[in-house]
Design an enzyme around this catalytic site. Sequence first.
Site, PDB file in Angstrom:
ATOM      1  N   GLY A  13       0.826  -1.208   0.000  1.00 46.58           N
ATOM      2  CA  GLY A  13       0.000   0.000   0.000  1.00 46.58           C
ATOM      3  C   GLY A  13       0.860   1.258   0.000  1.00 46.58           C
ATOM      4  O   GLY A  13       0.968   1.942   1.030  1.00 46.58           O
ATOM      5  N   SER A  40       1.233   3.511  -3.376  1.00 45.49           N
ATOM      6  CA  SER A  40       0.724   4.527  -4.312  1.00 45.49           C
ATOM      7  C   SER A  40      -0.670   5.000  -3.934  1.00 45.49           C
ATOM      8  O   SER A  40      -1.494   4.239  -3.417  1.00 45.49           O
ATOM      9  CB  SER A  40       0.667   3.947  -5.725  1.00 45.49           C
ATOM     10  N   SER A  53      -1.308  -4.338  -6.258  1.00 44.74           N
ATOM     11  CA  SER A  53      -1.231  -5.655  -6.903  1.00 44.74           C
ATOM     12  C   SER A  53      -1.560  -6.743  -5.895  1.00 44.74           C
ATOM     13  O   SER A  53      -1.104  -6.689  -4.744  1.00 44.74           O
ATOM     14  CB  SER A  53       0.180  -5.906  -7.442  1.00 44.74           C
ATOM     15  N   GLU A 101      12.697  -4.286  -3.879  1.00 42.38           N
ATOM     16  CA  GLU A 101      11.801  -4.439  -5.028  1.00 42.38           C
ATOM     17  C   GLU A 101      12.582  -4.342  -6.330  1.00 42.38           C
ATOM     18  O   GLU A 101      12.316  -5.021  -7.298  1.00 42.38           O
ATOM     19  CB  GLU A 101      10.710  -3.361  -4.986  1.00 42.38           C
TER      20      GLU A 101
END
Length: 439
Positions: free
Chosen positions: A150, A152, A184, A267
């Site tokens: 969580g 964006s 996502s 990431e």
Amino acid sequence: MIRHLTASGGWSRRQVPSNAMEPTYSDEAEAYREKIHAFLAEHLPARWKGIGALPAEEALAFTDQWRATLAANRLLAASWPAAYGGGGLSALEQVILVEEFYRAGVPVGGSNDVFGIQMVGNTILAWGTDEQKAHFLPRIISGEDLWCQGYSEPNAGSDLGNLGCRAELDGDEWVLNGQKIWTSAGHLANWIFVLARTDPDAPKHKGISFLLVPMDQPGVEVRPIEMISGDSEFNEVFFTNARCAKENVVGAVNAGWGVAMTLLSYERGEAAATFPITFRAELDRLIELARERGKADDPVIRQRLAWCHSKVEIMRYLGMRTLTKFVAGEHPGPDASIFKLYWSEYHRIVTELSLDILGPDAMVPSGRWPSNAFQTDDAGAPNDSASWVGTFYAARAGTIYAGTSQVQRNILGEMVLGLPKEPAGLKGTWRELQQAKTA
Ligand SMILES: Cc1cc2nc3c(=O)[nH]c(=O)nc-3n(C[C@H](O)[C@H](O)[C@H](O)COP(=O)(O)OP(=O)(O)OC[C@H]3O[C@@H](n4cnc5c(N)ncnc54)[C@H](O)[C@@H]3O)c2cc1C
């Protein structure tokens, strides 16, 4: 040996010139590689061709069962300490493990593990309290907790520091109100790590906290977003008086920006080991497609395939450079931005080539679609038009998620080339900046 394109459009082998770079691994590393080969031989079905060779439902079932096998053998979250259920592998062993798994066409985890293990798990290991580590890490490995990201918001993507999702303390709990977007796998998750504004009267990067929030509660609503492919892999997530425990802050309150950046480096970092393998396999499959479709003798197609070959080779060298640093214990730096920019821009071009090879068939795709909306299709996938069209769609997103190409260029310009920084914009607290925007 390296491969090169012959006049007939096929790949042949020739000797590498004696001065070419030929990396080798230590004997211990090669012994570990043999162990992984033995593990794969013992646990994979006979005549295994890669997970992409399985029909979509079977691939899902296989992934669940394979994940359990990995967890039982401490090869899931293999770098984590044994105390939390990991395998305690060295950096070099981790590299060998993912290389061999990707070569064999088997996943290194389940569909949410990129968020659970790679992102939040590694971040909890780096920043979390002993209690957080003991509570959350084993639950990630067992699959009890499935995570999503969580970060964006509609007004905070590239400018993530602008985020406005609020969290306020109410006794022993944080109360959250606001919205996240592009989450996502949010529809599959039961936990979300949230960057929340905990002090609106601090400068924008200083009043943010990193919270761990359960999703199975009335104040959390997940709404799917439909993508160009018709699938819904990402979502909007709304918080209306949602709650999490006061101690579910990773790092200090209002110091979540540093934690958030640590997570982003995970990431952007791991791809260096795996992408040179998956992109090589994808290009080999595209060359097969050119042959199947009678395009391997077309000089323009051949020229474009040769260009792709050079790009994949350079990607391999870039990957080696990043991995060399990783094995030496260095954290991914701006190198990760070079790699992200490189593979994502390449992937748009190679997938456009695939559509040109398919010709009109690309307008009416048929056969097996990719099982995920990210990067290349699964190893062993049939050379169907749906596979290439689905991968083409996924490649559009590659230059956006994990930092857009423009943002990567800004990072490289400022941090690697030492070019002048972007203008800083207005100064003030986050609240003052919001007021200035609406004035
Ligand atoms: C497939 C996919 C999955 C995603 N999954 C997640 C997820 O799980 N969780 C999550 O939190 N987010 C997720 N995202 C969101 C992703 O991180 C953002 O889309 C990304 O950070 C860009 O933000 P934005 O969409 O708001 O675009 P914006 O930031 O509004 O950018 C719009 C355009 O302006 C350009 N731009 C912006 N700022 C600058 C600048 N300073 N200099 C030059 N150009 C600039 C951008 O490059 C872009 O072209 C996902 C996105 C995609 C596509």
